[in-house]
Design a protein around this motif. Structure first.
Motif, PDB file in Angstrom:
ATOM      1  N   UNK A  51       1.113  -1.578   0.065  1.00  0.00           N
ATOM      2  CA  UNK A  51       0.235  -0.430   0.038  1.00  0.00           C
ATOM      3  C   UNK A  51       0.889   1.315  -0.210  1.00  0.00           C
ATOM      4  N   UNK A  52       1.615   1.171   0.496  1.00  0.00           N
ATOM      5  CA  UNK A  52       2.838   2.412   0.991  1.00  0.00           C
ATOM      6  C   UNK A  52       3.363   2.834  -0.316  1.00  0.00           C
ATOM      7  N   UNK A  53       4.229   1.906  -1.621  1.00  0.00           N
ATOM      8  CA  UNK A  53       4.876   1.493  -2.607  1.00  0.00           C
ATOM      9  C   UNK A  53       3.470   2.326  -3.631  1.00  0.00           C
ATOM     10  N   UNK A  76       4.407   7.752  -5.312  1.00  0.00           N
ATOM     11  CA  UNK A  76       4.095   8.633  -7.185  1.00  0.00           C
ATOM     12  C   UNK A  76       5.158  10.079  -6.789  1.00  0.00           C
ATOM     13  N   UNK A  77       4.423  10.676  -5.848  1.00  0.00           N
ATOM     14  CA  UNK A  77       5.502  12.113  -5.912  1.00  0.00           C
ATOM     15  C   UNK A  77       7.130  11.954  -5.589  1.00  0.00           C
ATOM     16  N   UNK A  78       7.290  10.645  -4.845  1.00  0.00           N
ATOM     17  CA  UNK A  78       8.940  11.090  -4.800  1.00  0.00           C
ATOM     18  C   UNK A  78       9.494  10.855  -6.082  1.00  0.00           C
ATOM     19  N   UNK A 115       9.183  13.047  -7.923  1.00  0.00           N
ATOM     20  CA  UNK A 115      10.514  13.927  -7.895  1.00  0.00           C
ATOM     21  C   UNK A 115      11.725  13.844  -7.641  1.00  0.00           C
ATOM     22  N   UNK A 116      12.671  12.211  -7.396  1.00  0.00           N
ATOM     23  CA  UNK A 116      13.620  12.298  -8.064  1.00  0.00           C
ATOM     24  C   UNK A 116      14.276  11.977  -9.275  1.00  0.00           C
ATOM     25  N   UNK A 117      12.787  11.827  -9.782  1.00  0.00           N
ATOM     26  CA  UNK A 117      13.335  11.941 -11.660  1.00  0.00           C
ATOM     27  C   UNK A 117      13.618  13.222 -12.033  1.00  0.00           C
ATOM     28  N   UNK A 165       6.306   2.943 -11.800  1.00  0.00           N
ATOM     29  CA  UNK A 165       7.012   4.256 -11.830  1.00  0.00           C
ATOM     30  C   UNK A 165       8.185   4.774 -12.255  1.00  0.00           C
ATOM     31  N   UNK A 166       8.953   3.729 -13.069  1.00  0.00           N
ATOM     32  CA  UNK A 166      10.016   3.886 -13.862  1.00  0.00           C
ATOM     33  C   UNK A 166       9.812   3.676 -15.185  1.00  0.00           C
ATOM     34  N   UNK A 167      11.293   3.744 -15.846  1.00  0.00           N
ATOM     35  CA  UNK A 167      11.225   4.464 -17.495  1.00  0.00           C
ATOM     36  C   UNK A 167      11.565   3.091 -17.645  1.00  0.00           C
ATOM     37  N   UNK A 168      12.967   2.469 -17.122  1.00  0.00           N
ATOM     38  CA  UNK A 168      13.461   1.148 -17.328  1.00  0.00           C
ATOM     39  C   UNK A 168      13.930  -0.192 -16.102  1.00  0.00           C
ATOM     40  N   UNK A 169      13.271  -0.720 -16.439  1.00  0.00           N
ATOM     41  CA  UNK A 169      13.481  -2.353 -15.590  1.00  0.00           C
ATOM     42  C   UNK A 169      14.894  -3.464 -16.470  1.00  0.00           C
ATOM     43  N   UNK A 170      16.159  -3.870 -15.064  1.00  0.00           N
ATOM     44  CA  UNK A 170      16.744  -4.889 -15.876  1.00  0.00           C
ATOM     45  C   UNK A 170      16.405  -5.697 -14.987  1.00  0.00           C
TER      46      UNK A 170
END
Length: 301
Positions: free
Chosen positions: A202-204, A210-212, A215-217, A244-249
Motif C-alpha cells: 500500500x505504501x509503494x 508516486x510524487x517521490x 521528484x527523484x526523476x 513508476x520507472x522508465x527502465x527495467x533490468x
C-alpha cells in the motif's frame, strides 16, 4: 581680552567639543558594526562547521577493498573484464535515460533492477551498476533499497539501515533529504529501505510514492536512480514499482533461471518499459573475453 574675542573663543571651543562628540559617535558606530560583522561571521562559520560535522556523521563509507574481495566493482583495474561488461550495460541504460530514447520513455532515468526469483544476483547487479555510473564525469547516481521485504543493501555495503524509504512513505519524515545519504564516492548517494512495515504494498502504491518518484526523476537532470527491487514472481510490490520507472533490468542466473519464469516475470511489467536482461554467473569461455555478464535490450512485445 575683549568681549568679542571671548565670544569667538567660546564659539570655537563649542565647535571643537561638537566635533569630538561626533568623532566619538562615529567610532562607536564603527566598533558596533565591526562587532556585529564579527559575530555574524562567527555564527556563519559555526553553522558551516556544524553542517559539515552532521554530513560527515551521515556519510556512508564504501570500502573499495572489501567490495573487491567480494567481487564488486571499484575504481581500480583488478577486475577489468567485469568493469567492461558493466560499462556496456551502463552505456545502454544511460543512452535510454538521456539520449533520443528518453523522449519515448516515462521517467527514463528511473531504473528498477529485479529478477524472476530470489538469489539470482539482482542486488549484486544493482550495486555494480551504481558503482559504474558513479565513475561518470557528468552523471550522479542514487541507489535505492526498494526491496522493502528483504532489504540487503545495508548488509552488502555494511552500513546501518537508518531512516529510509518506508519511513518517508509512512510520514515519519517529510524531508526527502533526510533519507538520502552521501557516501565517500562523490557521485553516489544511497537511500536505505528504512523501518519494516506491514503495509509495504500500500505504501509503494501510494500517491506519496508516486510524487517521490517524480521528484527523484525531475530534481536533478544528471541523476540516475537505481531501485534494487524485490523479485517479480510471488511479490506484489514489484509490479507497483515498475509502474513508476522508465527502465527495467531483469537479472537471470545461467543454468538456473527457467525461461518460463522469465516470461511470467516480464508479463507483469508495463508494455511501455524499456526492458533489458543481464545473464549473471555465466561460465567464461575462450571465445568470451569478459564471460560473466550478457545484456540484451528491447521493448516488451
Amino acid at each position: 581680552m575683549s568681549t568679542i574675542e571671548k565670544a569667538l573663543a567660546k564659539q570655537k571651543s563649542a565647535q571643537q567639543e561638537l566635533t569630538n562628540n561626533q568623532n566619538v559617535e562615529q567610532v562607536n558606530k564603527s566598533l558596533s558594526a565591526t562587532s556585529s560583522e564579527t559575530e555574524s561571521t562567527i555564527q556563519t562559520t559555526a553553522s558551516a562547521q556544524q553542517q559539515y560535522v552532521e554530513q560527515q556523521s551521515r556519510e556512508i563509507y564504501i570500502d573499495n577493498d572489501k567490495l573487491t574481495e567480494r567481487g564488486f566493482l571499484h575504481s581500480g583495474g583488478d577486475a577489468h573484464h567485469q568493469q567492461e561488461e558493466f560499462r556496456h550495460i551502463k552505456r545502454k541504460l544511460l543512452n535510454n535515460a538521456f539520449g533520443a530514447a528518453s523522449k519515448t520513455l516515462k521517467q527514463s532515468n528511473l531504473i528498477m533492477v529485479s529478477s524472476a526469483n530470489p538469489n539470482e544476483g539482482k542486488t549484486f547487479v544493482s550495486i555494480n551498476l551504481a558503482l559504474s555510473v558513479a565513475l561518470e564525469q557528468d552523471k550522479t547516481v542514487l541507489l535505492v533499497d526498494a526491496d522493502v521485504l528483504r532489504p540487503s543493501l545495508h548488509r552488502e555495503l555494511e552500513f546501518e539501515n537508518d531512516t529510509g524509504l518506508l519511513d518517508y512513505l509512512c510520514g515519519d519524515t517529510d524531508n526527502v533529504a533526510e533519507i538520502i545519504y552521501p557516501t565517500n564516492l562523490v557521485n553516489l548517494k544511497i537511500m536505505p529501505a528504512g523501518s519494516v512495515h506491514h503495509l509495504t504494498n500500500e505504501l509503494l502504491a501510494s500517491e506519496r510514492m508516486a510524487k517521490l518518484a517524480n521528484e527523484l526523476s525531475a530534481r536533478y537532470p544528471d541523476r540516475v536512480v537505481i531501485f534494487d527491487s524485490p523479485p517479480l514472481l510471488g511479490v506484489t510490490e514489484t509490479p507497483v514499482l515498475a509502474s513508476l520507472v522508465g527502465q527495467a533490468v531483469v537479472v537471470a542466473e545461467e543454468s538456473k533461471t527457467k525461461i518460463e519464469d522469465i516470461k511470467r516475470a516480464t508479463s507483469q511489467l508495463d508494455e511501455e518499459l524499456a526492458i533489458g536482461f543481464v545473464l549473471n554467473k555465466t561460465i567464461k569461455t575462450s571465445k568470451d573475453v569478459y564471460g560473466y555478464y550478457g545484456y540484451g535490450y528491447g521493448r516488451k512485445k
